[in-house]
Design a protein around this motif. Sequence first.
Motif, PDB file in Angstrom:
ATOM      1  N   ALA A  90      38.332 -70.474  19.277  1.00 23.88           N
ATOM      2  CA  ALA A  90      39.516 -71.257  18.894  1.00 23.88           C
ATOM      3  C   ALA A  90      40.764 -70.573  19.428  1.00 23.88           C
ATOM      4  N   GLY A  91      40.913 -70.598  20.728  1.00 18.79           N
ATOM      5  CA  GLY A  91      42.004 -69.876  21.380  1.00 18.79           C
ATOM      6  C   GLY A  91      43.381 -70.232  20.875  1.00 18.79           C
ATOM      7  N   LYS A  92      43.647 -71.544  20.735  1.00 16.15           N
ATOM      8  CA  LYS A  92      45.014 -71.947  20.392  1.00 16.15           C
ATOM      9  C   LYS A  92      45.358 -71.633  18.942  1.00 16.15           C
ATOM     10  N   GLY A 149      34.958 -74.628   0.686  1.00 17.65           N
ATOM     11  CA  GLY A 149      36.333 -74.390   1.137  1.00 17.65           C
ATOM     12  C   GLY A 149      36.362 -73.739   2.498  1.00 17.65           C
ATOM     13  N   ILE A 150      35.575 -72.670   2.670  1.00 20.78           N
ATOM     14  CA  ILE A 150      35.592 -71.929   3.937  1.00 20.78           C
ATOM     15  C   ILE A 150      35.132 -72.833   5.086  1.00 20.78           C
ATOM     16  N   PHE A 151      33.987 -73.509   4.883  1.00 23.37           N
ATOM     17  CA  PHE A 151      33.449 -74.333   5.971  1.00 23.37           C
ATOM     18  C   PHE A 151      34.379 -75.488   6.309  1.00 23.37           C
ATOM     19  N   SER A 152      34.956 -76.122   5.266  1.00 21.41           N
ATOM     20  CA  SER A 152      35.820 -77.274   5.559  1.00 21.41           C
ATOM     21  C   SER A 152      37.023 -76.853   6.382  1.00 21.41           C
ATOM     22  N   ILE A 153      37.634 -75.721   6.002  1.00 17.31           N
ATOM     23  CA  ILE A 153      38.862 -75.362   6.710  1.00 17.31           C
ATOM     24  C   ILE A 153      38.539 -74.939   8.144  1.00 17.31           C
ATOM     25  N   VAL A 154      37.397 -74.242   8.336  1.00 11.23           N
ATOM     26  CA  VAL A 154      37.022 -73.839   9.695  1.00 11.23           C
ATOM     27  C   VAL A 154      36.775 -75.080  10.553  1.00 11.23           C
ATOM     28  N   LEU A 155      35.996 -76.033   9.977  1.00  9.75           N
ATOM     29  CA  LEU A 155      35.687 -77.254  10.738  1.00  9.75           C
ATOM     30  C   LEU A 155      36.952 -78.058  11.032  1.00  9.75           C
ATOM     31  N   LEU A 156      37.826 -78.158  10.019  1.00 12.60           N
ATOM     32  CA  LEU A 156      39.062 -78.929  10.205  1.00 12.60           C
ATOM     33  C   LEU A 156      39.927 -78.317  11.298  1.00 12.60           C
ATOM     34  N   MET A 157      40.053 -76.979  11.266  1.00 15.65           N
ATOM     35  CA  MET A 157      40.919 -76.338  12.257  1.00 15.65           C
ATOM     36  C   MET A 157      40.328 -76.478  13.651  1.00 15.65           C
ATOM     37  N   GLY A 201      38.216 -78.794  14.672  1.00 13.47           N
ATOM     38  CA  GLY A 201      38.275 -80.210  15.046  1.00 13.47           C
ATOM     39  C   GLY A 201      39.665 -80.600  15.513  1.00 13.47           C
ATOM     40  N   MET A 202      40.676 -80.162  14.754  1.00 18.72           N
ATOM     41  CA  MET A 202      42.057 -80.507  15.098  1.00 18.72           C
ATOM     42  C   MET A 202      42.453 -79.878  16.428  1.00 18.72           C
ATOM     43  N   GLU A 203      41.909 -78.673  16.690  1.00 14.03           N
ATOM     44  CA  GLU A 203      42.295 -78.011  17.936  1.00 14.03           C
ATOM     45  C   GLU A 203      41.627 -78.655  19.145  1.00 14.03           C
ATOM     46  N   LYS A 204      40.341 -79.006  18.962  1.00 14.40           N
ATOM     47  CA  LYS A 204      39.584 -79.518  20.112  1.00 14.40           C
ATOM     48  C   LYS A 204      39.935 -80.961  20.454  1.00 14.40           C
ATOM     49  N   LYS A 205      40.350 -81.723  19.431  1.00 15.51           N
ATOM     50  CA  LYS A 205      40.575 -83.145  19.658  1.00 15.51           C
ATOM     51  C   LYS A 205      41.902 -83.341  20.402  1.00 15.51           C
ATOM     52  N   GLY A 206      41.813 -83.494  21.684  1.00 16.51           N
ATOM     53  CA  GLY A 206      43.043 -83.648  22.471  1.00 16.51           C
ATOM     54  C   GLY A 206      43.735 -82.307  22.622  1.00 16.51           C
ATOM     55  N   ALA A 228      50.214 -85.843  12.252  1.00 14.17           N
ATOM     56  CA  ALA A 228      49.218 -85.201  11.396  1.00 14.17           C
ATOM     57  C   ALA A 228      48.809 -83.818  11.891  1.00 14.17           C
ATOM     58  N   ARG A 229      48.655 -83.684  13.236  1.00  9.39           N
ATOM     59  CA  ARG A 229      48.102 -82.433  13.744  1.00  9.39           C
ATOM     60  C   ARG A 229      49.066 -81.264  13.521  1.00  9.39           C
ATOM     61  N   VAL A 230      50.319 -81.477  13.863  1.00  5.77           N
ATOM     62  CA  VAL A 230      51.311 -80.412  13.667  1.00  5.77           C
ATOM     63  C   VAL A 230      51.469 -80.136  12.172  1.00  5.77           C
TER      64      VAL A 230
END
Lengths: 309, 208
Positions: free
Chosen positions: A147-149, B13-21, B23-28, B75-77
């Motif tokens: 997760a670089g960014k 909690g741990i898994f959701s936040i990791v997945l959310l972050m 997902g948000m980073e990779k999507k676009g 939403a992303r920011v």
Amino acid sequence: MFDKLFYQEKGFFLQSFHPAAVLVYLCVFLVLSLLYENPLYLLALLFLLAFLIRGVDGMEAWEGFLKAGVFLMLMVMIINPLVIRSGATIIWHGPAVPYLGKLNISMEAMYYGAASGIRLLVLISIFCLYNQMINPDRVLKLFSRVAGKSVLMIALSTRMFPTMVRDLKRIKEVQQFRGVDFDEGSLWEKARKYSCLYNVLLLSSLEGSMEIAESMQARAFGSGKRSVYSRNMLRPRDIICTGGSFLALSAAIWGLRYGCGLYTFYPEADFLIKDSTTLIALSVVLFYLSMPLILNEGWNYCRFLKSKI
Amino acid sequence: MGTNWGFYTTLIGIFSIVLLMLGMEKKGELSTRQVAVIAMLTALCTAGRAVTGVGLLFLQPTMFLVELAGFVYGARVGFFVGAMTPLISNFFNGQGPWTPWQMICWGLVGVSGAVFGVIFPRAGNTTLTVLCFFWGYLYGAIMDIWQWSVFMRPLTFKTYFLLWAAGFSFDSLRAAGNLLFCAALGYQTVKILRYFRKKMDVQYLENL
């Protein structure tokens, strides 16, 4: 004031582990502290953590961390006896209260509150040890591959935080030189002066962020696939530490299957030590978890071990 | 004691936040300017949370900023600014297994701002202030779920209610802080954030 709570490179052996090994080790600690219910087991974990924290000379920081947890601990210890009716040994028959019913304080409920308090202290200590044992930058670098960014943003804002506080002071001084007295006037006037301060801070910091973005772009950020370079070495000490963590976790799960580490509080509290298996299971887990401590002693006192790890 | 819910809620909690972050980073792709603005707003929120968190108890000029960041930048920011604020400020206020849940809650504050921005793009400062006020209580209620599952037994509605009631004064302080800060600074903040959104949008004239 905050310096003590942060990681400081003190050159201790316990600080020289690979970040991944420390993360695995602390995760096992976290899982065990949440799985175990027996107060004896939780106390044992707390003692082990105390030794580890002493090993990284973090006792002063630990005190600060523990103080922060006391309020939450007290709250849990007060609410538990008030609501739990399952305890058999009533030590105080209280008056009837609307919604809650009759306030009967039982010994077991207080006991459970105390055990929860110990668990909270263990949880806090784990994170205190994390702050003392591992360089946050090295942990971030570990994740920069996936997760670089996100990692970049975390690193950037951590760096920006002290700048922000400094900027705030600077803007305040500039305003004071222009004749704004922040201590004068009614509450409303003071609030207006501070809101101006906030507006300038927001504007100047966002302007700064645009400059950062431009300088990042000038250094080819985001121009293509990023490269990753890691200088962390995996040494025998890391393998022993990770191996110990996994063995401790397996031993703990095996023990839990046979009820070692579990505990019944209600209606009557169980024996703390049911039989010898309780102690054996605990010592096996503790032995595997003490690997970093044993290696630390070896590093300090055994030249042979020092040359091997 | 049955199922160890404290363990499961922490893991969730741990898994959701990791997945959310992730997902948000990779999507676009996040643009360079977005990265820099997120980092700067997070630093600002962190400073607000860590510095005033000690001095003014729960009156923090932070949650409204996350909400408004979501409202203006999307939403992303909003999510990133929200999620990273507790992560970094907890280095000062005390890191713990509660951090992932706090990250989720703060992230949701940012996302709710964005959702609000989509549904009511012309919402004024009053509406946003009301939303911030409600988040003061909602945040406390969500965080109580974690605390309740880890430290309370039996897990009944009654114990949850008592825990919530014990923290009610703190929640009220937080809500009041959000209300005051958003009412006083919200309008200016939205104006400044919108100005920088214009600066962030880069449009290329391809067929020049």
